[in-house]
Structure formats: structure tokens, C-alpha cells
Design an enzyme around this catalytic site. Structure first.
Site, PDB file in Angstrom:
ATOM      1  N   LYS A  88      44.038  31.898  41.644  1.00  0.00           N
ATOM      2  CA  LYS A  88      42.999  32.006  42.015  1.00  0.00           C
ATOM      3  C   LYS A  88      42.313  31.688  43.469  1.00  0.00           C
ATOM      4  O   LYS A  88      42.116  30.451  42.812  1.00  0.00           O
ATOM      5  CB  LYS A  88      41.786  32.538  40.979  1.00  0.00           C
ATOM      6  CG  LYS A  88      40.728  33.570  41.447  1.00  0.00           C
ATOM      7  CD  LYS A  88      39.836  33.257  39.763  1.00  0.00           C
ATOM      8  CE  LYS A  88      38.071  34.192  40.831  1.00  0.00           C
ATOM      9  NZ  LYS A  88      37.062  34.022  39.701  1.00  0.00           N
ATOM     10  N   SER A 163      36.377  39.016  37.766  1.00  0.00           N
ATOM     11  CA  SER A 163      36.762  38.172  39.382  1.00  0.00           C
ATOM     12  C   SER A 163      38.097  37.806  39.425  1.00  0.00           C
ATOM     13  O   SER A 163      38.921  37.938  40.964  1.00  0.00           O
ATOM     14  CB  SER A 163      35.885  36.972  40.337  1.00  0.00           C
ATOM     15  OG  SER A 163      35.809  36.464  39.777  1.00  0.00           O
ATOM     16  N   SER A 187      35.503  36.738  33.697  1.00  0.00           N
ATOM     17  CA  SER A 187      36.111  37.044  34.589  1.00  0.00           C
ATOM     18  C   SER A 187      37.217  36.454  35.341  1.00  0.00           C
ATOM     19  O   SER A 187      38.372  36.982  36.078  1.00  0.00           O
ATOM     20  CB  SER A 187      35.512  36.611  36.225  1.00  0.00           C
ATOM     21  OG  SER A 187      33.972  37.355  36.771  1.00  0.00           O
TER      22      SER A 187
END
Length: 472
Positions: A88, A163, A187
Site C-alpha cells: 500500500k 483505504s 481500512s
């Protein structure tokens, strides 16, 4: 080395991390062949999924060649030798930009790996590149940023959750078998729920956050995202551990996270938190039916399933919101004053809310937080694992902002960021429209092994690990 022998079954892009590592160690699979299979799939699918912000293909192939030579010489680095991983893009990878999916940090080149990335490399994993996220892990699927938002591989018109959106989409689509995500209000577990994979928010402090751009210092967690429960345990084994240079790191955790996975659930006590999805935030009927099916299945396998009550989702959400927005404002205040136009609209709106909170608000939220921790600890003194909803709805369309805003708050993940307990989300079934539905399991602090035991039992009974998006 070549694939197609006893340890390799099915297409390489859906090979589990554990199976890939085992086959590489047995010299039945070449790390280069495995990497090339994933890169070919990325070339075909990522132009419409938008998983990668920065695919570091040349470096990944070079690392695969090195891993192949090491395996041939009998020098395995660790349990993930030669296995690809996505990162990420709020997590540092040396030599690559950590953009946080924002033009604010478009040129922010990391000089070293985050601790969690370094640990994965030490275990032999190969970093493929940086993955889409929501801007600064808070913005939502934005269309006014330098990179487009990731898409859901089960239906590209739908939201993949956030996210850690690129992480969830990429794992589900078979672009890589595992990824790192972060979780401040859900997330890791949101994209796991939307994309039908396994996402773990470990106990607060179990995984170092050094080298991870902060959203909320006291709520942030780093967690593994995989297609199988066994892979999740394997990945956690690699990244967990005390880091004295991370002030939030815990000098605890027992490792051996997969040790009890094959023991089943007979004799375990499961607390079903029904009020989360029945009265606090009434779930879609298909979500409710799937949760009941999970509970019945585990009960038929010998678990004692009983009702448990916790504080309401509304209370948890209020506490999380005040703490998150206050701490996020402390990170972003200068940029928001000096460069507000460089943020996307969604992130700017959500981050600015922290400017209007007082010190009293923050102190009151943290006092209530202590009471909520006590309530969850009390519940977990009566049962071994909590069972509850993750998302109250399947993924909505990504191009309908009102639906995205509505469904984002309709979830039961936030409570366990507030309390710091380990929580795992995974698929509970498929909706009538072919989108993943989800369930969440929660355990006592540092008892991730118990989470994997229950989740593994559900996975074995349901076959959810064998369900993949109809893509490619």
C-alpha cells in the site's frame, strides 16, 4: 525448475503464498516463472483495475532471478522465499515514492524500507510495487487526483473498499497472492469485505508502523491481506514483532499463529454480536442471512454460539471520529493551511473537520474509549471469539458518491480500532448480484492464533478460499 508438478495445482496467479513458497522450496516452481505469470496478468487486467500506482517490474524480476539462484543453491531466506507481495502506498519502500495517492507527496522518495517491508524481504518475499489507496488513507475513491481509484474485480463498476483499495483488489484479482494494508477505521477489513479476501487488523502494536505515513497515531494498524487464512497467518508471522523505535509497538505476542488452525471449533465459545447488524445499523437481508449461516455452520461444527452485547455502533463511531480527526489534523494542519488546493476534494473535506475539535473533545473521547475497552474485554472474558458483521452492504457503485458515503459508515469495523483488539474480515458468501458478503471475527489481545482457528474452520467448511472474481 518448472511448474505443473505435484505441488502446483491450478493457475499460478491463484496459487496461495504458502503453496508457492512450498513449491519453490521443493524446486518444483521457479520464482521467475511465478513472477512472470503475475506480471502477465497485471499487464492484462490492471489497465481497468488501477491497482498499481508504481509497478516496479524490472526490480521484481531481478529479485525473482536472485531468489531462483538462492533456491537452487539451497539458500532459502525464509518462509516466503520468492513470493510476490504488493505494498500500500503509504508504506515506505526504499527507492520508490511514498505518494499516499496525493500530489502533496508525489516526489516523496523513500530512503529506506518500512520495518514491515524489511521483515517481508527478510522472509524472502519480493516487492512488486506500490498500490492505490485513498488519499492519505482517508479520502475515499477520488477522481480528482493524479492516479485513478482502484476498481473491484468482482465488478469493475463497484467500489473495492478502502483505504487499502489496491491491496484488496489486487489480491482478489490474482495480481499477487498477498499485500500489506493499513487499518485506522477498518481500512484493511473494508477492502477484504468488498473484494472477498482475508484481511486482518492485528492487535494494536503487534506490527511496527515505523516507515508508515500516519493517519491517526493511536488508531493506526498495519495488517496482512491474502486470499486464504493460512496465508494470512504466514504473513503475520513474518511482519509481527516488537520495534523499540515505534512508540506504539508492544513487547508481546506469541507467534506460531497457525499452530491451532486445524483444531476446529468444537468446545469454543463464540459471542454473536447481533445488535450491530439487527438494530444499530440494520444490514441488507442478504448480509444478515449470510451471518446467520456462518453462526449455524460453526455451531454445527461444535461451537457454543451465544448472544453478546457491546456498546452501540453509534457510540464507537463517535469516539473513533473524534480521535481520528483530531490526530489527523495534527499531521496535516500545515499542508492544509499552505497547500489546500493540492488535496483532493474528499480528503480535504474529511481532514479539515479536525480543525473544529477541541482538546476537551479529544480528552472526553479517550475517556470513553477506556470504558469501551473494558466492555470488550469483559465480553471476551465470557467467550473465546466475537462474531459480528463487517460491512452491512455489498460494495456499491464507485461512481455514486452518495452511495459511497452512505455505505462507508454502515460497518462494524471501527469498534476494534478504538479498542485495539485483533479483528479479521473474510467472505461469508456472495450476493444475488455476485458481490462478496462478509463476516468479522474478533479475539482477545495477542490471540491472533484463535482468530485464525475460527476463521480457518469457516473457510474449510465453506470453501470461500476457492471463490474468485469472474475476471481475466
Amino acid at each position: 525448475m518448472n511448474a505443473g508438478l505435484g505441488l502446483v495445482d491450478g493457475p499460478l496467479h491463484f496459487l496461495s503464498a504458502a503453496a508457492a513458497a512450498h513449491a519453490i522450496a521443493a524446486r518444483e516452481l521457479s520464482p521467475v516463472e511465478l513472477m512472470e505469470a503475475h506480471l502477465d496478468r497485471i499487464a492484462r487486467l490492471d489497465p481497468t483495475l488501477n491497482v498499481f500506482i508504481n509497478l516496479d517490474a524490472d526490480a521484481a524480476l531481478a529479485a525473482a532471478r536472485t531468489a531462483e539462484a538462492e533456491a537452487a543453491a539451497g539458500r532459502l531466506r525464509g518462509t516466503l522465499h520468492g513470493v510476490p507481495v504488493g505494498i500500500k502506498d503509504i508504506i515506505d519502500v526504499a527507492g520508490l515514492a511514498t505518494t499516499c495517492h496525493s500530489r502533496i507527496l508525489a516526489d516523496n522518495i523513500a530512503t529506506s524500507d518500512a520495518v514491515c517491508v524489511s521483515k517481508l524481504r527478510q522472509a524472502g518475499a519480493i516487492v512488486m510495487g506500490k498500490l492505490s489507496t485513498h488519499e492519505f488513507a482517508i479520502g475515499g475513491p477520488s477522481f480528482d487526483l493524479p492516479w485513478p481509484p482502484a476498481r473491484n474485480p468482482w465488478n469493475r463498476d463497484h467500489h473495492p473498499g478502502g483505504s487499502s483499495s489496491g491491496s484488496g483488489s489486487g489480491v482478489a484479482a490474482g495480481l499477487f497472492p498477498m499485500a500489506l494494508g493499513t487499518d485506522t477505521g477498518g481500512s484493511v477489513r473494508n477492502p477484504a469485505s468488498c473484494c472477498g479476501i482475508v484481511g486482518l487488523k492485528p492487535t494494536y502494536g503487534l506490527v511496527s508502523r515505523r516507515g508508515v505515513f500516519p493517519l491517526s497515531f493511536s488508531l493506526d494498524h498495519v495488517g496482512p491481506m491474502t486470499r486464504t487464512v493460512a496465508d494470512n497467518a504466514l504473513m503475520l508471522e513474518a511482519i509481527a514483532g516488537h520495534d523499540p523505535r515505534d512508540p506504539g509497538s508492544a513487547a508481546a505476542g506469541n507467534g506460531h499463529y497457525a499452530a491451532a488452525m486445524d483444531r476446529g471449533v468444537r468446545g469454543l465459545r463464540l459471542g454473536f454480536v447481533r445488535h450491530f447488524h439487527e438494530t444499530d445499523l440494520p444490514a441488507e437481508p442478504e448480509v444478515t442471512a449470510a451471518l446467520e449461516h456462518v453462526a449455524r455452520t460453526l455451531q454445527m461444527m461444535g461451537a457454543d454460539v451465544r448472544a453478546i452485547r457491546l456498546p452501540s455502533l453509534g457510540e464507537f463511531a463517535s469516539v473513533n471520529r473524534v480521535i481520528l480527526q483530531s490526530e489527523a489534523w495534527s499531521v496535516h494542519a500545515r499542508w492544509l493551511r499552505e497547500r489546500p488546493g493540492d488535496y483532493g476534494r474528499l480528503a480535504r473535506r474529511r481532514l479539515l473537520a479536525g480543525a473544529f475539535l477541541s482538546a476537551g473533545d479529544y480528552v472526553a473521547a479517550n475517556r470513553r474509549r477506556g470504558e469501551m475497552i473494558a466492555a470488550v474485554n469483559s465480553a471476551l472474558a465470557e467467550v473465546d471469539v466475537l462474531l459480528c458483521a463487517s460491512s452491512m452492504d455489498p460494495a456499491c457503485r464507485i461512481d455514486r458518491p452518495a452511495d459511497v458515503d452512505r455505505t462507508y459508515t454502515r460497518q462494524a469495523r471501527t469498534p476494534f480500532n478504538v479498542t485495539g483488539h485483533p479483528a479479521l474480515a473474510m467472505m461469508s458468501g456472495l450476493s444475488s448480484t455476485g458481490l462478496p458478503l462478509s463476516v468479522q471475527f474478533v479475539a482477545r489481545y495477542f490471540d491472533e492464533a484463535m482468530l485464525f482457528r475460527v476463521a480457518g474452520a469457516w473457510e474449510k467448511a465453506s470453501g470461500m478460499d476457492r471463490k474468485h472474481p469472474p475476471i481475466g
